[in-house]
Design an enzyme around this catalytic site. Structure first.
Site, PDB file in Angstrom:
ATOM      1  N   ASP A 165      -4.248   6.553   5.401  1.00  0.00           N
ATOM      2  CA  ASP A 165      -4.528   8.336   5.718  1.00  0.00           C
ATOM      3  C   ASP A 165      -5.538   7.362   7.281  1.00  0.00           C
ATOM      4  O   ASP A 165      -5.100   7.321   8.669  1.00  0.00           O
ATOM      5  CB  ASP A 165      -5.565   8.383   4.783  1.00  0.00           C
ATOM      6  CG  ASP A 165      -5.732  10.651   4.992  1.00  0.00           C
ATOM      7  OD1 ASP A 165      -5.770  10.416   6.051  1.00  0.00           O
ATOM      8  OD2 ASP A 165      -6.312  10.288   4.115  1.00  0.00           O
ATOM      9  N   GLU A 180       0.876  -1.332   0.015  1.00  0.00           N
ATOM     10  CA  GLU A 180      -0.157  -0.310  -0.201  1.00  0.00           C
ATOM     11  C   GLU A 180       1.067   1.458  -0.251  1.00  0.00           C
ATOM     12  O   GLU A 180       1.941   1.551   0.806  1.00  0.00           O
ATOM     13  CB  GLU A 180      -0.334   0.020   1.598  1.00  0.00           C
ATOM     14  CG  GLU A 180      -1.709   0.959   1.437  1.00  0.00           C
ATOM     15  CD  GLU A 180      -3.431   1.279   0.376  1.00  0.00           C
ATOM     16  OE1 GLU A 180      -2.738   1.261  -1.198  1.00  0.00           O
ATOM     17  OE2 GLU A 180      -4.561   1.444   0.349  1.00  0.00           O
TER      18      GLU A 180
HETATM   19  P1  5GP Z   1      -7.885   6.390   3.713  1.00  0.00           P
HETATM   20  O1  5GP Z   1      -8.744   5.148   3.458  1.00  0.00           O
HETATM   21  O2  5GP Z   1      -6.646   5.600   4.775  1.00  0.00           O
HETATM   22  O3  5GP Z   1      -7.929   6.758   4.437  1.00  0.00           O
HETATM   23  O4  5GP Z   1      -7.269   6.423   2.451  1.00  0.00           O
HETATM   24  C1  5GP Z   1      -6.225   5.401   1.874  1.00  0.00           C
HETATM   25  C2  5GP Z   1      -6.040   6.268  -0.064  1.00  0.00           C
HETATM   26  O5  5GP Z   1      -6.626   7.444   0.489  1.00  0.00           O
HETATM   27  C3  5GP Z   1      -4.540   6.174  -0.185  1.00  0.00           C
HETATM   28  O6  5GP Z   1      -4.648   4.289  -0.778  1.00  0.00           O
HETATM   29  C4  5GP Z   1      -4.715   7.119  -1.480  1.00  0.00           C
HETATM   30  O7  5GP Z   1      -5.299   6.489  -1.938  1.00  0.00           O
HETATM   31  C5  5GP Z   1      -6.126   8.380  -0.847  1.00  0.00           C
HETATM   32  N1  5GP Z   1      -4.567   9.125   0.059  1.00  0.00           N
HETATM   33  C6  5GP Z   1      -5.061   9.557   1.275  1.00  0.00           C
HETATM   34  N2  5GP Z   1      -3.745   9.961   1.790  1.00  0.00           N
HETATM   35  C7  5GP Z   1      -3.496  10.513   0.284  1.00  0.00           C
HETATM   36  C8  5GP Z   1      -2.249  11.409   0.403  1.00  0.00           C
HETATM   37  O8  5GP Z   1      -2.115  12.100   1.020  1.00  0.00           O
HETATM   38  N3  5GP Z   1      -2.425  11.544  -1.071  1.00  0.00           N
HETATM   39  C9  5GP Z   1      -2.713  11.062  -1.854  1.00  0.00           C
HETATM   40  N4  5GP Z   1      -2.320  11.474  -3.284  1.00  0.00           N
HETATM   41  N5  5GP Z   1      -3.259  10.425  -1.262  1.00  0.00           N
HETATM   42  C10 5GP Z   1      -4.104  10.417  -0.799  1.00  0.00           C
END
Ligand code: 5GP
Length: 172
Positions: free
Chosen positions: A100, A96
């Site tokens: 976030d 991964e």
């Molecule tokens: P989560 O479900 O953990 O909130 O988000 C995961 C997904 O969100 C990651 O696989 C990625 O695709 C996107 N994401 C989260 N933070 C960032 C960031 O700072 N930059 C980018 N480009 N994508 C992010």
């Protein structure tokens, strides 16, 4: 042109990927290892870590959507592409790019665990620990990130900037 401030340089990423690859090679020696890459953001990390892992393995891909073109999570996770093979009895390592809230990974782990792999772990290059809503402890972890929206090294904003060799903070 957007204002992108480099926060992790290409050399430092390379050093970290080499370190993670060595750990994985040690821990999974003699095991049937499947690397599962979550499209699209993790492809650059996958390509590099594949060359840092010195033991045999296979790869497969999944695609999920959670963000669209927004900079914050919608909370919803949808499977757009599933694995082509059974993972029963195999050692699965999710590759991964970034964790976030942890919602995406939490959902994926639940989905894959129900398919009875021999083991299921995560290798995440980046983790925004202060923003984790679901507690997932990746077995392999690269950099802890501040609460910023980053691009580069596979990560996009509205499909742009994936090819940057460094990871940068996208400022408006
Ligand atoms: P989560 O479900 O953990 O909130 O988000 C995961 C997904 O969100 C990651 O696989 C990625 O695709 C996107 N994401 C989260 N933070 C960032 C960031 O700072 N930059 C980018 N480009 N994508 C992010």
């Amino acid at each position: 042109m957007a204002n992108i401030v480099p926060i992790i340089e290409a050399d430092d990423i390379a050093t970290e990927v080499t370190r993670l690859g060595a750990l994985i090679s040690r821990d999974y020696a003699g095991k049937d290892l499947l690397l599962v890459s979550v499209l699209k953001g993790s492809v650059v990390f996958l390509a590099d870590i594949m060359r840092a892992i010195t033991i045999p393995y296979t790869i497969d891909f999944m695609a999920v959507s959670s963000y669209g073109n927004e900079k914050s999570s919608s909370g919803a996770v949808k499977i757009n592409l599933d694995l082509k093979q059974s993972i029963e009895g195999r050692h699965v390592l999710i590759i991964e790019d970034i964790v976030d809230s942890g919602i995406t990974l939490g959902y994926l782990m639940g989905l894959l665990a129900a398919r009875h792999p021999a083991s299921l772990e995560v290798c995440a290059l980046l983790n925004k620990k202060t923003r984790n809503e679901i507690v997932i402890k990746p077995k392999y972890e690269g950099f802890d990130l501040p609460d910023a929206f980053v691009v580069g090294y596979g990560l996009d904003y509205a499909e742009n900037y994936r090819g940057l060799p460094y990871i940068g903070d996208l400022r408006d």
